[in-house]
Design a protein around this motif. Structure first.
Motif, PDB file in Angstrom:
ATOM      1  N   THR A 176       0.787  -1.235   0.000  1.00 39.23           N
ATOM      2  CA  THR A 176       0.000   0.000   0.000  1.00 39.23           C
ATOM      3  C   THR A 176       0.815   1.280   0.000  1.00 39.23           C
ATOM      4  O   THR A 176       1.720   1.447  -0.794  1.00 39.23           O
ATOM      5  N   GLY A 177       0.498   2.193   0.900  1.00 40.06           N
ATOM      6  CA  GLY A 177       1.089   3.522   0.900  1.00 40.06           C
ATOM      7  C   GLY A 177       2.592   3.549   1.045  1.00 40.06           C
ATOM      8  O   GLY A 177       3.246   4.501   0.627  1.00 40.06           O
ATOM      9  N   MET A 178       3.150   2.520   1.615  1.00 48.74           N
ATOM     10  CA  MET A 178       4.594   2.490   1.838  1.00 48.74           C
ATOM     11  C   MET A 178       5.371   2.265   0.551  1.00 48.74           C
ATOM     12  O   MET A 178       6.570   2.529   0.494  1.00 48.74           O
ATOM     13  N   LEU A 179       4.695   1.816  -0.486  1.00 51.49           N
ATOM     14  CA  LEU A 179       5.380   1.542  -1.750  1.00 51.49           C
ATOM     15  C   LEU A 179       5.888   2.811  -2.418  1.00 51.49           C
ATOM     16  O   LEU A 179       6.709   2.744  -3.330  1.00 51.49           O
ATOM     17  N   SER A 180       5.436   3.980  -1.953  1.00 55.96           N
ATOM     18  CA  SER A 180       5.937   5.223  -2.536  1.00 55.96           C
ATOM     19  C   SER A 180       7.383   5.486  -2.136  1.00 55.96           C
ATOM     20  O   SER A 180       8.068   6.251  -2.795  1.00 55.96           O
ATOM     21  N   TYR A 181       7.868   4.846  -1.082  1.00 58.57           N
ATOM     22  CA  TYR A 181       9.266   5.048  -0.689  1.00 58.57           C
ATOM     23  C   TYR A 181      10.038   3.749  -0.453  1.00 58.57           C
ATOM     24  O   TYR A 181      11.259   3.771  -0.355  1.00 58.57           O
ATOM     25  N   LEU A 182       9.361   2.611  -0.359  1.00 59.77           N
ATOM     26  CA  LEU A 182      10.076   1.339  -0.210  1.00 59.77           C
ATOM     27  C   LEU A 182      10.596   0.912  -1.578  1.00 59.77           C
ATOM     28  O   LEU A 182       9.824   0.581  -2.466  1.00 59.77           O
ATOM     29  N   LYS A 183      11.897   0.976  -1.734  1.00 61.07           N
ATOM     30  CA  LYS A 183      12.542   0.652  -3.007  1.00 61.07           C
ATOM     31  C   LYS A 183      13.525  -0.495  -2.785  1.00 61.07           C
ATOM     32  O   LYS A 183      13.997  -0.710  -1.679  1.00 61.07           O
ATOM     33  N   PRO A 184      13.882  -1.210  -3.842  1.00 61.17           N
ATOM     34  CA  PRO A 184      14.876  -2.275  -3.689  1.00 61.17           C
ATOM     35  C   PRO A 184      16.161  -1.725  -3.074  1.00 61.17           C
ATOM     36  O   PRO A 184      16.670  -0.690  -3.492  1.00 61.17           O
TER      37      PRO A 184
END
Length: 173
Positions: free
Chosen positions: A82-90
């Motif tokens: 969800t919303g965390m995917l805007s900053y969780l990167k490999p």
């Protein structure tokens, strides 16, 4: 060598802390519950006392707690959703898959409707915690990458992303 893991448990609208106590209502000795508001220095000091943080929330609109942890350089093992995917990167966190949706009892009971959230893969979470324990230098690199990513995040950018998503969803764009 002693390792300290900080587990951030998101609890929305929940007053019952029995999940952190034994069947006699006595808090488990290895769990510390922090409530109330902390001053920034106290919070950062507490976060720096850990080797990594574990965040297993299955549904976050904005999901800012992992970002706050990352901003201090604390490596985060985090459910990828969800919303965390805007900053969780490999490379800036230790990811845990969320393969299925389940009924979220906290919201369903608390608000009187059926709410669903992503459920993280428990076995993978355990594997990632074990990996973090054995790979301290790689974990430190992830903490540095997370801190760098947190510097790129701002409210204006996120508001623009959310507004575009709403406009596209309702075909207003």
């Amino acid at each position: 060598q002693t390792r300290r893991i900080i587990a951030q448990v998101p609890i929305a609208g929940m007053n019952n802390m029995s999940m952190f106590s034994d069947n006699k209502g006595k808090p488990y000795p290895n769990i510390t519950i922090h409530t109330g508001v902390w001053q920034r220095k106290k919070l950062v000091s507490w976060l720096h006392s850990g080797d990594c943080a574990v965040y297993g929330s299955g549904g976050e609109g904005f999901g800012l707690m992992p970002l706050e942890m990352m901003s201090t350089g604390l490596p985060v093992i985090c459910a990828n959703n969800t919303g965390m995917l805007s900053y969780l990167k490999p490379g800036n966190h230790v990811p845990v898959a969320c393969p299925k949706m389940v009924k979220d009892m906290t919201y369903s009971i608390g608000y009187g409707y059926d709410a669903y959230a992503w459920e993280f893969d428990y076995d993978q979470m355990v594997e990632q915690i074990r990996w973090a324990y054995k790979n301290r230098s790689a974990l430190d690199e992830i903490g540095v990458a997370g801190a760098m990513e947190s510097r790129n995040w701002d409210w204006r950018q996120q508001t623009d992303i959310a507004a575009r998503a709403i406009l596209e969803h309702y075909h207003w764009a």
